[in-house]
Design an enzyme around this catalytic site. Structure first.
Site, short mmCIF file in Angstrom:
data_model
loop_
_atom_site.label_atom_id
_atom_site.label_comp_id
_atom_site.label_asym_id
_atom_site.label_seq_id
_atom_site.Cartn_x
_atom_site.Cartn_y
_atom_site.Cartn_z
N ASP A 80 -1.34 -2.00 -8.46
CA ASP A 80 -0.22 -1.21 -7.97
C ASP A 80 1.09 -1.97 -8.11
OD1 ASP A 80 1.03 0.95 -6.65
OD2 ASP A 80 0.74 0.02 -4.69
N HIS A 81 2.17 -1.27 -8.44
CA HIS A 81 3.54 -1.79 -8.35
C HIS A 81 3.76 -3.15 -9.00
CE1 HIS A 81 5.76 1.20 -6.15
NE2 HIS A 81 4.80 1.30 -5.25
N GLY A 179 5.86 2.47 3.67
CA GLY A 179 5.81 2.08 5.07
C GLY A 179 5.90 3.27 6.00
N ALA A 208 2.16 7.93 1.22
CA ALA A 208 1.46 9.05 1.86
C ALA A 208 1.16 8.77 3.33
CB ALA A 208 0.16 9.36 1.12
N SER A 209 1.26 7.51 3.77
CA SER A 209 1.03 7.22 5.18
C SER A 209 2.10 7.91 6.02
CB SER A 209 1.08 5.70 5.43
OG SER A 209 0.00 5.05 4.82
N ASN A 228 -0.91 7.32 -2.71
CA ASN A 228 -1.11 5.93 -2.32
C ASN A 228 -1.07 5.79 -0.80
OD1 ASN A 228 -0.93 5.53 -5.07
ND2 ASN A 228 0.51 3.82 -4.93
N VAL A 229 -2.02 5.05 -0.26
CA VAL A 229 -2.09 4.83 1.18
C VAL A 229 -2.27 3.34 1.44
CG1 VAL A 229 -3.29 5.38 3.33
CG2 VAL A 229 -3.15 7.10 1.51
#
Length: 297
Positions: A80-81, A179, A208-209, A228-229
């Site tokens: 990721d990222h 975040g 998505a959190s 993404n979580v």
């Protein structure tokens, strides 16, 4: 079973649900994701942030890959990222076949050049590439992006970017944040609809959190097939450790880790249900190894 990210996303898109990509840092996180996915018969993704890759290097990659191979449901492993060509090369060398080449901190032209080069590199390994235009605000793994630096994804620019780079999936910025959301989320669904109309590749939504169910559902209807979580799963892990460490001094280490796994697993199962991928494992029947063999013949 270790499965291609491309297969996961394309199948999810065709059947109007989304794949949960859950950031992991250690064995406990990996077990939580795999156990949750198996319990709900769902596909899922084990996702490593660059900070986790730097911490665990090839042993952590090997752990994720082996856990995916041994799982009874389709699992892919994704970097990721990543803003580093060296890290992307290391991940590919270690066996990862799904990466995010994140040039979003760069000016558009430099982002395009970086993403194009990393896509060419990754495709030589048979890897799938996710990229991002626009920039998401918030805090993730110690990296802070101020709201004033955030920028929404431009639909026309997205078309140009995808055509020039050859990426396989695109992360969009429509008001989502990394975040915790400090105020009620406001997503620009009209923008998302315009992007979907112009692009045929899978779309991804980071942050998505904390998104409410109705926003998740509408995003899926408009073509998002990967969420993404990180934050909520990590918070469950940390809260459990804090509670256990400050509690019974005679608590066994394995008992503490099992509690942490259970707490993370609960959050992950909630997200899987929210994304609509529960019960969908049977739709993904092609193990990655078989796909590679087929591609070579």
């Amino acid at each position: 079973m270790l499965t291609s990210t491309q297969e996961l996303l394309e199948t999810a898109r065709r059947n109007a649900y989304a794949i949960g990509a859950f950031n992991v840092y250690n064995l406990e996180g990996v077990k939580a994701v795999v156990e949750a996915a198996e319990a709900l018969q769902s596909p899922a993704m084990l996702q490593l942030h660059p900070s986790a890759l730097k911490y665990g290097r090839s042993p952590l990659v090997a752990l994720c890959l082996e856990a995916a191979r041994a799982a009874s449901v389709p699992i892919s492993v994704h970097l990721d990222h990543s803003t580093s060509a060296a890290d992307i090369q290391d991940a590919l060398t270690a066996g990862m076949r799904s990466i995010m080449a994140d040039g979003s901190p760069l000016p558009y032209a430099e982002n395009l050049a970086f993403t194009r080069d990393m896509t060419a590199l990754a495709h030589r390994y048979g890897a799938v590439v996710e990229a991002e235009i626009g920039r998401i605000s918030g805090i993730e793994d110690g990296l802070t992006i101020a709201e004033k630096e955030a920028k929404m994804t431009d639909p026309d620019q997205a078309v140009e970017f995808v055509a020039a780079t050859g990426v396989d999936a695109l992360a969009v910025t429509i008001g989502n944040v990394h975040g915790e959301y400090k105020s009620p989320p406001r997503l620009d669904f009209d923008r998302l609809a315009r992007i979907r109309q112009r692009l045929s590749i899978p779309l991804v939504l980071h942050g998505a959190s904390g998104l409410p169910a109705e926003m998740i559902s509408r995003s899926i209807q408009l073509g998002v097939c990967k969420f993404n979580v990180n934050t909520e799963v990590r918070q469950a892990y940390m809260a459990t450790l804090a509670g256990q460490v400050c509690g019974d001094d005679e608590q066994d280490l394995l008992d503490v880790t099992q509690e942490a796994i259970a707490a993370m697993r609960s959050v992950i199962m909630e997200k899987i249900r929210l994304f609509g991928s529960d019960g969908k494992a049977h739709q993904h029947q092609t193990p990655y190894a078989a796909m590679l063999l087929h591609a070579q013949t």
